[in-house]
Motif scaffolding. Sequence first.
Motif, PDB file in Angstrom:
ATOM      1  N   ARG A  50       1.026  -1.120   0.696  1.00 43.60           N
ATOM      2  CA  ARG A  50       0.387   0.193  -0.068  1.00 43.60           C
ATOM      3  C   ARG A  50       0.234   1.376   0.384  1.00 43.60           C
ATOM      4  O   ARG A  50       0.728   2.036  -0.490  1.00 43.60           O
ATOM      5  CB  ARG A  50      -0.616   0.150   1.638  1.00 43.60           C
ATOM      6  N   ALA A  51       2.124   1.415   0.808  1.00 40.90           N
ATOM      7  CA  ALA A  51       2.715   2.591   1.246  1.00 40.90           C
ATOM      8  C   ALA A  51       3.537   2.970  -0.894  1.00 40.90           C
ATOM      9  O   ALA A  51       3.456   3.484  -0.945  1.00 40.90           O
ATOM     10  CB  ALA A  51       4.020   2.034   2.148  1.00 40.90           C
ATOM     11  N   LEU A  52       4.018   1.193  -0.838  1.00 39.65           N
ATOM     12  CA  LEU A  52       4.820   1.772  -2.460  1.00 39.65           C
ATOM     13  C   LEU A  52       3.318   2.025  -3.596  1.00 39.65           C
ATOM     14  O   LEU A  52       4.177   2.972  -4.379  1.00 39.65           O
ATOM     15  CB  LEU A  52       5.230   0.709  -3.053  1.00 39.65           C
ATOM     16  N   LEU A  53       2.667   1.469  -3.523  1.00 40.47           N
ATOM     17  CA  LEU A  53       1.377   1.748  -4.389  1.00 40.47           C
ATOM     18  C   LEU A  53       0.907   3.439  -4.551  1.00 40.47           C
ATOM     19  O   LEU A  53       0.863   4.258  -5.533  1.00 40.47           O
ATOM     20  CB  LEU A  53       0.094   1.335  -4.253  1.00 40.47           C
ATOM     21  N   ASP A  54       0.403   3.778  -3.714  1.00 40.14           N
ATOM     22  CA  ASP A  54      -0.461   5.120  -2.733  1.00 40.14           C
ATOM     23  C   ASP A  54       1.389   6.321  -3.324  1.00 40.14           C
ATOM     24  O   ASP A  54       1.282   7.066  -3.780  1.00 40.14           O
ATOM     25  CB  ASP A  54       0.153   5.354  -1.423  1.00 40.14           C
ATOM     26  N   TYR A  55       2.914   6.341  -3.180  1.00 42.55           N
ATOM     27  CA  TYR A  55       3.539   6.969  -3.152  1.00 42.55           C
ATOM     28  C   TYR A  55       3.779   7.124  -5.199  1.00 42.55           C
ATOM     29  O   TYR A  55       3.779   7.981  -5.080  1.00 42.55           O
ATOM     30  CB  TYR A  55       5.041   6.006  -3.140  1.00 42.55           C
ATOM     31  N   ALA A  56       3.493   5.405  -5.492  1.00 41.36           N
ATOM     32  CA  ALA A  56       3.823   5.293  -7.550  1.00 41.36           C
ATOM     33  C   ALA A  56       2.451   6.842  -7.380  1.00 41.36           C
ATOM     34  O   ALA A  56       2.831   7.143  -8.342  1.00 41.36           O
ATOM     35  CB  ALA A  56       3.461   4.645  -7.452  1.00 41.36           C
ATOM     36  N   GLU A  57       1.331   6.730  -7.152  1.00 40.08           N
ATOM     37  CA  GLU A  57       0.941   6.873  -7.270  1.00 40.08           C
ATOM     38  C   GLU A  57       0.107   9.057  -7.061  1.00 40.08           C
ATOM     39  O   GLU A  57      -0.018   9.585  -7.761  1.00 40.08           O
ATOM     40  CB  GLU A  57      -1.150   6.892  -6.825  1.00 40.08           C
ATOM     41  N   GLN A  58       1.037   8.933  -6.051  1.00 43.22           N
ATOM     42  CA  GLN A  58       1.516  10.504  -5.978  1.00 43.22           C
ATOM     43  C   GLN A  58       2.194  11.091  -6.611  1.00 43.22           C
ATOM     44  O   GLN A  58       2.228  11.949  -7.203  1.00 43.22           O
ATOM     45  CB  GLN A  58       1.454  10.491  -4.855  1.00 43.22           C
ATOM     46  N   ASN A  59       3.109   9.816  -6.988  1.00 40.72           N
ATOM     47  CA  ASN A  59       4.082  10.470  -8.150  1.00 40.72           C
ATOM     48  C   ASN A  59       3.821  10.031  -9.253  1.00 40.72           C
ATOM     49  O   ASN A  59       5.232  10.018 -10.418  1.00 40.72           O
ATOM     50  CB  ASN A  59       5.857  10.499  -7.260  1.00 40.72           C
ATOM     51  N   ASN A  60       3.036  10.253  -9.913  1.00 43.45           N
ATOM     52  CA  ASN A  60       3.063   9.634 -11.360  1.00 43.45           C
ATOM     53  C   ASN A  60       4.017   8.385 -11.617  1.00 43.45           C
ATOM     54  O   ASN A  60       3.876   8.521 -13.087  1.00 43.45           O
ATOM     55  CB  ASN A  60       2.483  11.110 -12.305  1.00 43.45           C
ATOM     56  N   ILE A  61       4.116   7.398 -10.899  1.00 41.91           N
ATOM     57  CA  ILE A  61       4.945   6.524 -11.086  1.00 41.91           C
ATOM     58  C   ILE A  61       4.039   5.154 -12.012  1.00 41.91           C
ATOM     59  O   ILE A  61       3.043   4.833 -10.760  1.00 41.91           O
ATOM     60  CB  ILE A  61       6.028   6.290 -10.019  1.00 41.91           C
ATOM     61  N   ARG A  62       4.029   4.773 -12.837  1.00 40.75           N
ATOM     62  CA  ARG A  62       3.083   3.344 -13.499  1.00 40.75           C
ATOM     63  C   ARG A  62       3.610   2.182 -12.610  1.00 40.75           C
ATOM     64  O   ARG A  62       4.774   1.901 -12.284  1.00 40.75           O
ATOM     65  CB  ARG A  62       3.413   3.598 -14.591  1.00 40.75           C
ATOM     66  N   LEU A  63       2.706   1.848 -11.554  1.00 40.21           N
ATOM     67  CA  LEU A  63       2.454   0.531 -10.057  1.00 40.21           C
ATOM     68  C   LEU A  63       1.399   0.369 -10.345  1.00 40.21           C
ATOM     69  O   LEU A  63       0.455   1.192  -9.622  1.00 40.21           O
ATOM     70  CB  LEU A  63       3.296   1.244  -9.392  1.00 40.21           C
ATOM     71  N   SER A  64       1.285  -1.333 -10.463  1.00 42.91           N
ATOM     72  CA  SER A  64      -0.267  -1.545  -9.481  1.00 42.91           C
ATOM     73  C   SER A  64       0.214  -2.706  -9.098  1.00 42.91           C
ATOM     74  O   SER A  64       1.387  -3.307  -8.934  1.00 42.91           O
ATOM     75  CB  SER A  64      -0.741  -2.172 -11.079  1.00 42.91           C
ATOM     76  N   ALA A  65      -0.857  -3.170  -8.362  1.00 45.84           N
ATOM     77  CA  ALA A  65      -1.112  -4.381  -7.862  1.00 45.84           C
ATOM     78  C   ALA A  65      -0.616  -5.159  -8.363  1.00 45.84           C
ATOM     79  O   ALA A  65       0.184  -6.258  -7.761  1.00 45.84           O
ATOM     80  CB  ALA A  65      -2.261  -4.745  -6.959  1.00 45.84           C
ATOM     81  N   GLU A  66      -0.992  -5.489  -9.409  1.00 48.57           N
ATOM     82  CA  GLU A  66      -0.054  -6.626 -10.138  1.00 48.57           C
ATOM     83  C   GLU A  66       0.657  -6.820 -10.604  1.00 48.57           C
ATOM     84  O   GLU A  66       1.287  -7.774 -10.564  1.00 48.57           O
ATOM     85  CB  GLU A  66      -0.844  -6.762 -11.498  1.00 48.57           C
ATOM     86  N   ASP A  67       1.655  -5.549 -10.091  1.00 47.51           N
ATOM     87  CA  ASP A  67       3.179  -5.568 -10.457  1.00 47.51           C
ATOM     88  C   ASP A  67       4.230  -5.771  -9.185  1.00 47.51           C
ATOM     89  O   ASP A  67       5.386  -6.816  -9.665  1.00 47.51           O
ATOM     90  CB  ASP A  67       3.491  -4.578 -10.594  1.00 47.51           C
ATOM     91  N   PHE A  68       2.865  -6.690  -8.349  1.00 40.71           N
ATOM     92  CA  PHE A  68       3.564  -7.297  -6.963  1.00 40.71           C
ATOM     93  C   PHE A  68       3.467  -8.580  -7.262  1.00 40.71           C
ATOM     94  O   PHE A  68       4.539  -9.226  -5.938  1.00 40.71           O
ATOM     95  CB  PHE A  68       2.477  -6.881  -5.561  1.00 40.71           C
TER      96      PHE A  68
END
Length: 83
Positions: A50-68
């Motif tokens: 969650r922390a990593l996904l939230d950071y990615a979203e806030q910083n326009n970095i492409r990352l999804s739960a599927e990536d994990f």
Amino acid sequence: MEPASTIIKRLGGEAKVSEITGLAFTAPYRWQHEKAKGGTGGLIPQTHHRALLDYAEQNNIRLSAEDFLPPRAPALIEQAGAA
């Protein structure tokens, strides 16, 4: 080891991921090592997703739960293609 290596690179490296998660600097390195060598086999513990996904979203970095998720086994890929 995947998927940890790709996620860590995408987010800016081990130091950044350590900062995001509040973990020791060594934690992101352990995620990229084989279990036999004290690592997690390429998996990032779910408690940090969650922390990593939230950071990615806030910083326009492409990352999804599927990536994990771990990479699919070759046999499963073949079965999916035959269906």
